[in-house]
Design a protein around this motif. Structure first.
Motif, PDB file in Angstrom:
ATOM      1  N   ASP A   1       0.878  -1.179   0.032  1.00  0.00           N
ATOM      2  CA  ASP A   1      -0.006  -0.010   0.040  1.00  0.00           C
ATOM      3  C   ASP A   1       0.736   1.225   0.058  1.00  0.00           C
ATOM      4  N   LYS A   2       1.920   1.440   0.865  1.00  0.00           N
ATOM      5  CA  LYS A   2       2.692   2.388   1.018  1.00  0.00           C
ATOM      6  C   LYS A   2       3.661   2.765  -0.420  1.00  0.00           C
ATOM      7  N   MET A   3       3.866   1.870  -1.317  1.00  0.00           N
ATOM      8  CA  MET A   3       4.520   1.584  -2.376  1.00  0.00           C
ATOM      9  C   MET A   3       3.711   2.224  -3.457  1.00  0.00           C
ATOM     10  N   LEU A   4       2.455   1.873  -3.286  1.00  0.00           N
ATOM     11  CA  LEU A   4       1.311   2.425  -4.251  1.00  0.00           C
ATOM     12  C   LEU A   4       0.961   3.755  -3.762  1.00  0.00           C
ATOM     13  N   GLY A   5       1.541   4.314  -2.685  1.00  0.00           N
ATOM     14  CA  GLY A   5       1.258   5.678  -2.488  1.00  0.00           C
ATOM     15  C   GLY A   5      -0.152   6.203  -1.621  1.00  0.00           C
TER      16      GLY A   5
ATOM     17  N   ILE B   1     -10.660   1.147  -0.175  1.00  0.00           N
ATOM     18  CA  ILE B   1      -9.279   1.822   0.692  1.00  0.00           C
ATOM     19  C   ILE B   1      -8.864   2.545  -0.474  1.00  0.00           C
ATOM     20  N   PRO B   2      -8.123   3.811  -0.255  1.00  0.00           N
ATOM     21  CA  PRO B   2      -7.625   4.640  -1.279  1.00  0.00           C
ATOM     22  C   PRO B   2      -6.412   4.361  -2.107  1.00  0.00           C
ATOM     23  N   GLY B   3      -6.707   4.439  -3.462  1.00  0.00           N
ATOM     24  CA  GLY B   3      -5.575   4.059  -4.342  1.00  0.00           C
ATOM     25  C   GLY B   3      -6.042   2.579  -5.013  1.00  0.00           C
ATOM     26  N   HIS B   4      -6.868   1.617  -4.358  1.00  0.00           N
ATOM     27  CA  HIS B   4      -7.261   0.553  -4.815  1.00  0.00           C
ATOM     28  C   HIS B   4      -8.140   0.553  -5.937  1.00  0.00           C
ATOM     29  N   LYS B   5      -9.385   1.339  -5.840  1.00  0.00           N
ATOM     30  CA  LYS B   5     -10.139   1.528  -6.779  1.00  0.00           C
ATOM     31  C   LYS B   5      -9.555   2.160  -8.120  1.00  0.00           C
ATOM     32  N   GLU B   6      -8.839   3.092  -7.816  1.00  0.00           N
ATOM     33  CA  GLU B   6      -8.111   3.551  -9.071  1.00  0.00           C
ATOM     34  C   GLU B   6      -7.010   2.814  -9.703  1.00  0.00           C
ATOM     35  N   THR B   7      -6.544   2.007  -9.070  1.00  0.00           N
ATOM     36  CA  THR B   7      -5.762   0.916  -9.803  1.00  0.00           C
ATOM     37  C   THR B   7      -6.595  -0.618 -10.306  1.00  0.00           C
ATOM     38  N   GLY B   8      -7.889  -0.366 -10.381  1.00  0.00           N
ATOM     39  CA  GLY B   8      -8.400  -1.367 -10.945  1.00  0.00           C
ATOM     40  C   GLY B   8      -9.370  -2.392 -10.053  1.00  0.00           C
ATOM     41  N   MET B   9      -9.531  -1.976  -8.673  1.00  0.00           N
ATOM     42  CA  MET B   9     -10.326  -2.784  -7.979  1.00  0.00           C
ATOM     43  C   MET B   9     -11.771  -2.303  -8.157  1.00  0.00           C
ATOM     44  N   VAL B  10     -12.540  -2.984  -9.070  1.00  0.00           N
ATOM     45  CA  VAL B  10     -13.737  -2.390  -9.467  1.00  0.00           C
ATOM     46  C   VAL B  10     -14.529  -3.531 -10.015  1.00  0.00           C
TER      47      VAL B  10
END
Length: 200
Positions: free
Chosen positions: A132-136, A185-194
């Motif tokens: 998560d930290k690596m993904l920002g 979780i912030p960043g997860h949706k934006e990277t394709g978790m939909v």
């Protein structure tokens, strides 16, 4: 006198021969009857096994899945399946398996549903994973009540699962349409978790 003895002897031989013939005939008849019974038993056994074979496909396979139980795998960064088709007014059990290394959730805010059962859910973690930290990602849950929370909520779905955890919700869709679900979780949706619920 001799003639009488010969006649008596001949008669005795005929009777003895008849008895012997009768015995062998009854033995043969008994053998024939037991052979016929064995053949009938074999035929009956074959017919029963054929009947069993015919009835087997008609039996419901116990490994057949119930189409009202929906298994969803959450992983980095997606869901499988991504599209889930439902029927309005029918009850479904949604099973979320976190097969990833990080904490994930499944959140759906728009579809009007009635929740009939909810298993215990893990709280969002206070600290973030290395990935998560690596993904920002700066925090482990969305702002506010993280998109609805799950205490006393009956109008939307929010399922939390730690890595390796399985959680369940039973619900009844109350309206038709297409409705997005995602990881809050912030960043997860934006990277394709939909994904998407399609209610017919």
């Amino acid at each position: 006198m001799i003639a009488r003895k010969l006649i008596f002897l001949a008669g005795a031989l005929l009777i003895a021969g008849g008895l012997l013939a009768g015995c062998s005939t009854s033995d043969e008849a008994a053998k024939d009857q037991s052979s016929e019974e064995e053949i009938e038993t074999e035929e009956t056994g074959e017919q029963e096994s054929k009947a069993d074979e015919k009835s087997e496909p008609e039996k419901k396979d116990s490994s057949e899945k119930d189409d009202h139980v929906i298994d969803v795998s959450a992983f980095e960064m997606g869901y499988d399946p991504k599209e889930i088709t439902l029927t309005k007014g029918e009850e479904y059990e949604l099973v979320l398996n976190n097969d990833g290394e990080m904490f994930h959730d499944l959140t759906q805010k728009k579809l009007d549903i009635k929740i009939t059962y909810m298993s215990e859910m893990a709280d969002h973690p206070e600290s973030l994973s290395f990935l998560d930290k690596m993904l920002g990602v700066k925090k482990s849950y969305a702002s506010g009540d993280h998109d609805g929370g799950h205490e006393g909520e009956t109008k939307n779905i929010h399922m939390n699962a730690k890595s390796g955890q399985t959680v369940r919700v039973k619900f009844i869709p109350q309206e038709k349409g297409e409705f997005e679900f995602f990881c809050s979780i912030p960043g997860h949706k934006e990277t394709g978790m939909v994904g998407k619920f399609i209610v017919e």
